[in-house]
Design an enzyme around this catalytic site. Structure first.
Site, PDB file in Angstrom:
ATOM      1  N   PHE A 181      39.197  52.331  38.662  1.00  0.00           N
ATOM      2  CA  PHE A 181      40.636  53.098  38.883  1.00  0.00           C
ATOM      3  C   PHE A 181      41.774  51.625  38.836  1.00  0.00           C
ATOM      4  O   PHE A 181      42.406  52.205  39.833  1.00  0.00           O
ATOM      5  CB  PHE A 181      40.501  53.938  40.268  1.00  0.00           C
ATOM      6  CG  PHE A 181      41.618  55.075  40.155  1.00  0.00           C
ATOM      7  CD1 PHE A 181      41.713  55.682  39.357  1.00  0.00           C
ATOM      8  CD2 PHE A 181      42.222  55.326  41.250  1.00  0.00           C
ATOM      9  CE1 PHE A 181      42.525  56.911  39.278  1.00  0.00           C
ATOM     10  CE2 PHE A 181      42.943  56.263  41.646  1.00  0.00           C
ATOM     11  CZ  PHE A 181      43.370  57.190  40.409  1.00  0.00           C
TER      12      PHE A 181
ATOM     13  N   GLU B 149      45.848  35.546  32.954  1.00  0.00           N
ATOM     14  CA  GLU B 149      45.188  35.774  34.139  1.00  0.00           C
ATOM     15  C   GLU B 149      45.075  34.530  34.809  1.00  0.00           C
ATOM     16  O   GLU B 149      45.508  33.261  34.320  1.00  0.00           O
ATOM     17  CB  GLU B 149      43.626  36.069  33.919  1.00  0.00           C
ATOM     18  CG  GLU B 149      43.478  37.305  33.068  1.00  0.00           C
ATOM     19  CD  GLU B 149      43.718  38.680  33.877  1.00  0.00           C
ATOM     20  OE1 GLU B 149      43.863  38.480  35.135  1.00  0.00           O
ATOM     21  OE2 GLU B 149      44.041  39.729  33.434  1.00  0.00           O
TER      22      GLU B 149
ATOM     23  N   LYS C 141      37.054  40.812  19.612  1.00  0.00           N
ATOM     24  CA  LYS C 141      37.536  41.577  18.691  1.00  0.00           C
ATOM     25  C   LYS C 141      37.389  41.368  16.983  1.00  0.00           C
ATOM     26  O   LYS C 141      37.364  42.362  16.419  1.00  0.00           O
ATOM     27  CB  LYS C 141      39.179  41.485  18.958  1.00  0.00           C
ATOM     28  CG  LYS C 141      39.685  41.756  20.273  1.00  0.00           C
ATOM     29  CD  LYS C 141      41.042  41.652  20.699  1.00  0.00           C
ATOM     30  CE  LYS C 141      41.536  42.005  22.111  1.00  0.00           C
ATOM     31  NZ  LYS C 141      42.862  41.869  22.407  1.00  0.00           N
TER      32      LYS C 141
END
Length: 350
Positions: free
Chosen positions: A11, A211, A226
């Site tokens: 969440f 980050e 990817k």
């Protein structure tokens, strides 16, 4: 009208934004798409877990986040209980948006597997499960008669996999090359503007593009995953993580940047795959000094772009947002729409 019950695993920014979209646009989406969405479960490392078969009160859930707040105060648990919630909650679709270890894809791989084993469809924004266990999980989904969707794993809200599969029907796809990481792209752009490598990374961190530990982006691991996904999904490469050569941008110096600019070139971190004459596929990611008239040389900031090489149309490019909470939440919504369309087609043909 069909209503899909949804469980949000994680969440954070992405699933929270999806919840916001459902809360604010639920009736509009029902009218436009022909189905409703109801969130019946949420799990989160900090908040714990909440399962409410009649539907979670999103006006309450979206306000939570203060210090020491957990779902325990609202009939849930302070513990995450991911496996129990995924296997036993009454959801039709699991939206998985947790962190993932790029080496083994966990815990996201297990989250996806538990859901599919339990007969629930899955949408995920995680690269790990798709890149490292994609074939296995897709096969499991087929066996269970459910769906495994992952459009947001490559270019966030830009539906590159789905577009390519539809757009290239009847064409032979021989390869692709792309800018697939906004952080590395931003750092290279700022170095071109005169910053050194460390200063460019610090600026990217201050702006929220990088980050605290930027290695996954800077050293090419993110693009490596990817490229693996695109190669296997669109070229049927059948390759593994170790087969994708990787080199990040930490080796690119300010002097390299200056020499490239003088020669009319610009450094980009390029992920690519090519089909060889024998049918095998060679794939990798590395920094490349592209000529300024190259289609990828002008891709700036967090924008991503992929150029596909086809037999009849030549090069065909797709570009769009490669990051962002709203964009990635939309990718989950597009996956849910794809599941609905597939289920509707099966019902119509039954």
């Amino acid at each position: 009208m069909t209503t899909y019950d949804i469980a949000l695993i994680g969440f954070g920014g992405v699933n929270r934004t999806l919840a916001e979209l459902i809360a604010t646009r639920g009736e509009r989406l029902r009218s436009e798409l022909g189905f409703g969405l109801r969130i019946v479960a949420i799990t989160d490392l900090r908040l714990g877990s909440l399962v409410q078969p009649e539907g979670v009160d999103l006006s309450v859930a979206l306000k939570l986040g203060g210090e020491n707040e957990t779902f325990a105060a609202y009939g849930g648990s302070a513990d995450t209980n991911n496996e129990s919630v995924i296997r036993n909650c009454p959801a039709d679709i699991i939206c998985e948006a947790t962190f993932t270890n790029p080496e083994d894809g966990e815990p996201a791989v297990s989250h996806v597997r538990w859901a599919l084993e339990s007969g629930k469809s899955v949408c995920t924004t995680n690269k790990g499960p798709v890149a490292l266990r994609g074939a296995e999980l897709s096969s499991l989904a087929e066996q269970k008669g459910v769906h495994f969707e992952f459009e947001g794993a490559v270019m966030s809200g830009t539906p590159v996999i789905r577009l390519a599969k539809k757009m290239f029907a009847g064409l032979e796809l021989n390869g692709f090359e792309g800018i697939l990481n906004g952080t590395s792209n931003y750092v290279l752009g700022r170095m071109e503007a005169g910053l050194d490598f460390g200063a460019a990374i610090r600026e990217a961190q201050e702006l929220g593009y990088a980050e605290a530990n930027p290695a996954a982006d800077i050293e090419g691991y993110d693009v490596q995953l990817k490229v693996l996904i695109l190669a296997n999904e669109l070229l049927d490469a059948g390759i593994e993580f170790k087969d994708v050569h990787r080199q990040g941008i930490s080796t690119v110096t300010p002097e390299d940047i200056r020499k490239a600019a003088h020669a009319g070139r610009r450094w980009k971190l390029v992920g690519a795959a090519r089909r060889n004459p024998d049918g095998s596929v060679t794939a990798g990611v590395s920094p490349v000094a592209l000529p300024l008239d190259h289609g990828l040389a002008g891709v700036a900031g967090a924008t991503n772009a992929v150029s596909f090489e086809t037999d009849l149309l030549g090069s065909v490019a797709i570009s769009g947002p490669g990051a962002g909470r709203v964009e990635t939440a939309y990718a989950l919504l597009s996956d849910i729409i794809a599941i609905h369309v597939a289920r509707t087609e099966v019902s119509a043909n039954a």
